[in-house]
Design a protein around this motif. Structure first.
Motif, PDB file in Angstrom:
ATOM      1  N   ASP A 295       0.635  -1.327   0.208  1.00 15.54           N
ATOM      2  CA  ASP A 295       0.324   0.021   0.017  1.00 15.54           C
ATOM      3  C   ASP A 295       0.906   1.081   0.061  1.00 15.54           C
ATOM      4  O   ASP A 295       0.270   2.343  -0.418  1.00 15.54           O
ATOM      5  N   GLN A 296       2.282   1.357   0.702  1.00 13.21           N
ATOM      6  CA  GLN A 296       2.335   2.469   0.751  1.00 13.21           C
ATOM      7  C   GLN A 296       3.407   2.911  -0.852  1.00 13.21           C
ATOM      8  O   GLN A 296       3.275   3.941  -1.254  1.00 13.21           O
ATOM      9  N   LEU A 297       3.753   1.250  -0.680  1.00 12.09           N
ATOM     10  CA  LEU A 297       4.757   1.618  -2.376  1.00 12.09           C
ATOM     11  C   LEU A 297       3.465   2.071  -3.486  1.00 12.09           C
ATOM     12  O   LEU A 297       3.892   3.235  -4.499  1.00 12.09           O
ATOM     13  N   LEU A 298       2.319   1.684  -3.475  1.00 12.27           N
ATOM     14  CA  LEU A 298       0.999   2.428  -4.434  1.00 12.27           C
ATOM     15  C   LEU A 298       0.631   4.106  -4.239  1.00 12.27           C
ATOM     16  O   LEU A 298       0.221   4.487  -5.220  1.00 12.27           O
ATOM     17  N   GLY A 299       0.619   4.284  -2.653  1.00 16.71           N
ATOM     18  CA  GLY A 299       0.555   5.446  -2.429  1.00 16.71           C
ATOM     19  C   GLY A 299       1.900   6.430  -2.488  1.00 16.71           C
ATOM     20  O   GLY A 299       2.014   7.545  -3.099  1.00 16.71           O
ATOM     21  N   ASP A 300       2.831   5.662  -3.390  1.00 16.03           N
ATOM     22  CA  ASP A 300       4.543   6.841  -2.780  1.00 16.03           C
ATOM     23  C   ASP A 300       3.749   7.210  -5.109  1.00 16.03           C
ATOM     24  O   ASP A 300       4.522   8.284  -5.419  1.00 16.03           O
ATOM     25  N   TRP A 301       3.698   5.995  -5.714  1.00 15.85           N
ATOM     26  CA  TRP A 301       3.588   5.900  -7.019  1.00 15.85           C
ATOM     27  C   TRP A 301       2.767   6.919  -7.552  1.00 15.85           C
ATOM     28  O   TRP A 301       2.677   7.568  -8.720  1.00 15.85           O
ATOM     29  N   ALA A 302       1.674   6.886  -6.786  1.00 14.01           N
ATOM     30  CA  ALA A 302       0.001   7.670  -6.589  1.00 14.01           C
ATOM     31  C   ALA A 302       0.876   9.223  -6.575  1.00 14.01           C
ATOM     32  O   ALA A 302      -0.519  10.037  -7.712  1.00 14.01           O
ATOM     33  N   LEU A 303       1.576  10.008  -6.304  1.00 12.84           N
ATOM     34  CA  LEU A 303       1.514  11.436  -6.554  1.00 12.84           C
ATOM     35  C   LEU A 303       2.330  11.306  -7.802  1.00 12.84           C
ATOM     36  O   LEU A 303       3.215  12.438  -8.278  1.00 12.84           O
ATOM     37  N   HIS A 304       3.411   9.891  -8.443  1.00 11.88           N
ATOM     38  CA  HIS A 304       4.079  10.485  -9.644  1.00 11.88           C
ATOM     39  C   HIS A 304       3.963  11.058 -10.473  1.00 11.88           C
ATOM     40  O   HIS A 304       2.105  10.678 -11.289  1.00 11.88           O
TER      41      HIS A 304
END
Length: 129
Positions: A16-25
């Motif tokens: 979930d953290q990885l998806l959240g980080d990439w969602a802001l890219h």
């Protein structure tokens, strides 16, 4: 250039953290291949179902049109068929004559349709290369 990176998170929190980080890219994105493929396959299958329904509708209307043409043909030739019966042709002979005519027309239609389909597929395959 690298166009994709596979990441295998160790647990759900890291996922979930990885998806959240990439969602802001802004220029890159994270996707789940299984979900993407399910979505694409769902769209393809819905389109296929729509095409099958469309082709069924076209086939039904074509059969109705052929039936209408045959009925009108017999009605227009009613006087001719009565004359053939009056000069001594048996009912089975008249039926066989009409059946042979219909069979010849259908055979010609199948040959023309097969030829047109073959030509169309040849053009499409040449176009797609």
């Amino acid at each position: 250039p690298v166009s994709a990176v596979l990441v295998f998170p160790t647990d759900d929190r890291a996922h979930d953290q990885l998806l959240g980080d990439w969602a802001l890219h802004e220029t890159q994105q994270a996707v789940r291949p299984v979900e993407v493929m399910r979505t694409i396959l769902g769209i393809v299958l819905r389109v296929r179902d729509g095409l099958v329904a469309w082709f069924a509708l076209v086939a039904a209307s074509t059969l109705a049109f052929v039936g209408l043409v045959l009925v009108l043909s017999v009605r227009l030739r009613e006087a001719e068929l009565r004359l053939v019966r009056r000069i001594g042709a048996a009912r089975g002979t008249v039926t066989a004559m009409l059946t042979a005519e219909v069979a010849l027309v259908l055979l010609a239609a199948v040959v023309i349709a097969a030829g047109a389909t073959w030509a169309g597929l040849a053009v499409v395959s040449a176009y797609l290369g």
